[in-house]
Write a protein that holds these residues in place. Structure first.
Motif, PDB file in Angstrom:
ATOM      1  N   SER A  37       0.803  -1.229   0.000  1.00  0.00           N
ATOM      2  CA  SER A  37       0.000   0.000   0.000  1.00  0.00           C
ATOM      3  C   SER A  37       0.833   1.275   0.000  1.00  0.00           C
ATOM      4  N   LEU A  38       2.154   1.142   0.059  1.00  0.00           N
ATOM      5  CA  LEU A  38       2.997   2.334   0.069  1.00  0.00           C
ATOM      6  C   LEU A  38       2.940   3.055  -1.269  1.00  0.00           C
ATOM      7  N   THR A  39       2.930   4.360  -1.208  1.00  0.00           N
ATOM      8  CA  THR A  39       2.967   5.192  -2.415  1.00  0.00           C
ATOM      9  C   THR A  39       4.193   6.097  -2.349  1.00  0.00           C
ATOM     10  N   PRO A  40       4.720   6.532  -3.498  1.00  0.00           N
ATOM     11  CA  PRO A  40       5.903   7.419  -3.484  1.00  0.00           C
ATOM     12  C   PRO A  40       5.621   8.664  -2.652  1.00  0.00           C
ATOM     13  N   PRO A  41       6.597   9.143  -1.897  1.00  0.00           N
ATOM     14  CA  PRO A  41       6.379  10.311  -1.038  1.00  0.00           C
ATOM     15  C   PRO A  41       6.120  11.573  -1.853  1.00  0.00           C
ATOM     16  N   VAL A  42       5.300  12.425  -1.296  1.00  0.00           N
ATOM     17  CA  VAL A  42       5.004  13.709  -1.935  1.00  0.00           C
ATOM     18  C   VAL A  42       5.902  14.807  -1.377  1.00  0.00           C
ATOM     19  N   ASP A  43       6.184  14.744  -0.112  1.00  0.00           N
ATOM     20  CA  ASP A  43       6.995  15.756   0.552  1.00  0.00           C
ATOM     21  C   ASP A  43       8.450  15.688   0.068  1.00  0.00           C
ATOM     22  N   GLU A  44       9.001  16.827  -0.356  1.00  0.00           N
ATOM     23  CA  GLU A  44      10.365  16.871  -0.872  1.00  0.00           C
ATOM     24  C   GLU A  44      11.389  16.512   0.190  1.00  0.00           C
ATOM     25  N   ASP A  45      11.093  16.869   1.430  1.00  0.00           N
ATOM     26  CA  ASP A  45      12.033  16.554   2.510  1.00  0.00           C
ATOM     27  C   ASP A  45      12.151  15.051   2.701  1.00  0.00           C
ATOM     28  N   LEU A  46      11.027  14.331   2.581  1.00  0.00           N
ATOM     29  CA  LEU A  46      11.067  12.871   2.688  1.00  0.00           C
ATOM     30  C   LEU A  46      11.869  12.259   1.540  1.00  0.00           C
ATOM     31  N   LYS A  47      11.719  12.822   0.355  1.00  0.00           N
ATOM     32  CA  LYS A  47      12.476  12.316  -0.784  1.00  0.00           C
ATOM     33  C   LYS A  47      13.975  12.478  -0.554  1.00  0.00           C
ATOM     34  N   LYS A  48      14.356  13.629   0.002  1.00  0.00           N
ATOM     35  CA  LYS A  48      15.775  13.879   0.261  1.00  0.00           C
ATOM     36  C   LYS A  48      16.339  12.908   1.297  1.00  0.00           C
TER      37      LYS A  48
END
Length: 431
Positions: A37-48
């Protein structure tokens, strides 16, 4: 006193085993759901930070936001939860329960009295061998084929064959009830061994590498994930095998090995449906209804296959065996006669006496006024037996559930005695 202590040990171990199994299976189901159920993160900080997936959830009046890192997190937390005691405690309590219930009474539960293939000591060795040998064969398959191209499909096919062979052998070596339970214990042992030998050691190596500032070898994550997926598909077959000992018509069937294989296959297919349905909701794969359909069709097929044959019609006024020198006419007072009972009456008397002797050995221990009669069913008098004729036939002949906890104690010939008695009109001696 020994029996009383064993009963308490059985109860407490079973209680512990069920509780820890719920925790283990529940966490397994949850993480399969989470991964799917995980989806790619939207928050840029999480991506970093290296987050590869996230999930927002609402439960118990609170909002939860679990995230999954593609590799190592920027910093390890001071408190890191490890999921392993659920597995270890489930296996330890289960093995203790197996010891108390089956290995301790191997002569009763592991050796078929009608066809004793081995001594009780050899039966114990054979039962333990199923747990150990299967693990080494399964583990070898995973080691040899698991990391090759198309390895998952190869491993799945070979493990399926291995389970089928094990089920066939177990059902031909042990009584059905023990065979079903041992196959469940065999799979559960491999599940816990996956955690002990692969998943947790691999995770410890990953954590050690992160703490040392070294690159994390991805093979540990891949192996751990593979074994975790296997555990997921083992779950429903294990639960079925563990519950089946309450249903004699399953494990007492002449082709009980095939019944076991089909039911475990149906469970694995239905589990595949639940695994893939989360991905379908996110558009990652087609709707997995076909897997559920296959599982349900197999289940319905087994249900139709095992349906009990309709009982033979019983006379409207079932026979009553008259003592020698008397005759019984329905609705009239018995009148003396000169001749002895007819050959038919003698045969009826014989069918009751033969069945009654078996009941005295196997049934009255739980069904008499001298004990706490189970379900208030008593066999103290011929009239009591007569009043429960239909139940006796259903439980002993059609469903093969009795004697409770040890249906293998009755041979096919003994069950046939009940069948003949019932189909001859369920005769009992006259009071």
């Amino acid at each position: 006193m020994e029996s009383y202590i064993l009963d308490w040990a059985n109860l407490l171990l079973r209680w512990l085993h069920v509780i820890t199994a719920i925790a283990w299976v529940g966490s397994s189901f949850y993480f399969v759901f989470l991964d799917s159920s995980l989806t790619p993160p939207v928050d840029e900080d999480l991506k970093k930070q290296g987050v590869s997936g996230e999930l927002w959830a609402l439960h118990g009046g609170g909002f939860y936001h679990p995230v999954k890192f593609a590799g190592a997190p920027p910093k390890l937390p001071d408190h890191l939860h490890w999921f392993y005691w659920e597995s270890y405690t489930t296996w330890l309590s289960g093995f203790a329960l197996l010891t108390v219930s089956y290995l301790w009474n191997a002569k009763i539960y592991l050796v078929d009295p009608a066809n004793p293939l081995m001594s009780s000591q050899m039966a114990i060795v054979a039962a333990l061998a199923f747990l150990v040998v299967f693990w080494f064969l399964y583990d070898g398959i995973c080691r040899v084929f698991g990391q090759k191209d198309g390895g998952d499909a190869t491993v799945g096919a070979l493990v399926l064959v291995l389970v089928c062979v094990a089920a066939y052998l177990a059902c031909h070596i042990f009584p059905g009830q023990a065979a079903f339970l041992l196959i469940g214990a065999m799979l559960a042992t491999s599940m816990s061994a996956n955690v002990f030998f692969w998943i947790i050691p691999g995770q410890k190596k990953m954590v050690a590498s992160i703490k040392a500032g070294e690159p994390v070898d991805p093979i540990h994550g891949k192996r751990g994930k593979q074994r975790s997926v296997h555990n997921t598909y083992f779950t429903l077959p294990v639960l079925f095998a563990m519950l089946s000992n309450h249903y004699g018509w399953l494990h007492s069937h002449p082709q009980n090995w095939l019944v076991l294989i089909l039911m475990m296959f149906a469970g694995a297919a239905i589990r595949q449906f639940f695994v893939m349905r989360h991905g379908h909701k996110l558009g990652r794969n087609p709707h997995p209804w076909k897997y559920a359909a296959v599982g349900v069709v197999v289940l319905l097929g087994v249900i139709a296959w095992l349906r009990p044959a309709p009982p033979a019609a019983v006379a409207a006024n079932p026979a009553v065996i008259a003592p020698v020198g008397q005759s019984v006419v329905q609705g009239e007072t018995a009148k003396p006669v000169v001749e002895s009972v007819s050959s038919a009456s003698t045969a009826s008397a014989g069918s009751y006496e033969k069945m009654h002797a078996i009941m005295q050995q196997h049934c009255v221990v739980c069904h008499s006024s001298a004990t706490i009669a189970q379900k208030n069913v008593k066999f103290d008098t011929p009239a009591d037996v007569k009043s429960h004729a239909q139940q006796i036939y259903a439980q002993v002949v059609q469903l093969r559930k009795m004697p409770f906890g040890n249906p293998g104690a009755l041979s096919a010939e003994e069950r046939d005695s009940f069948k003949q008695w019932f189909e001859s009109g369920a005769p009992v001696p006259a009071p």
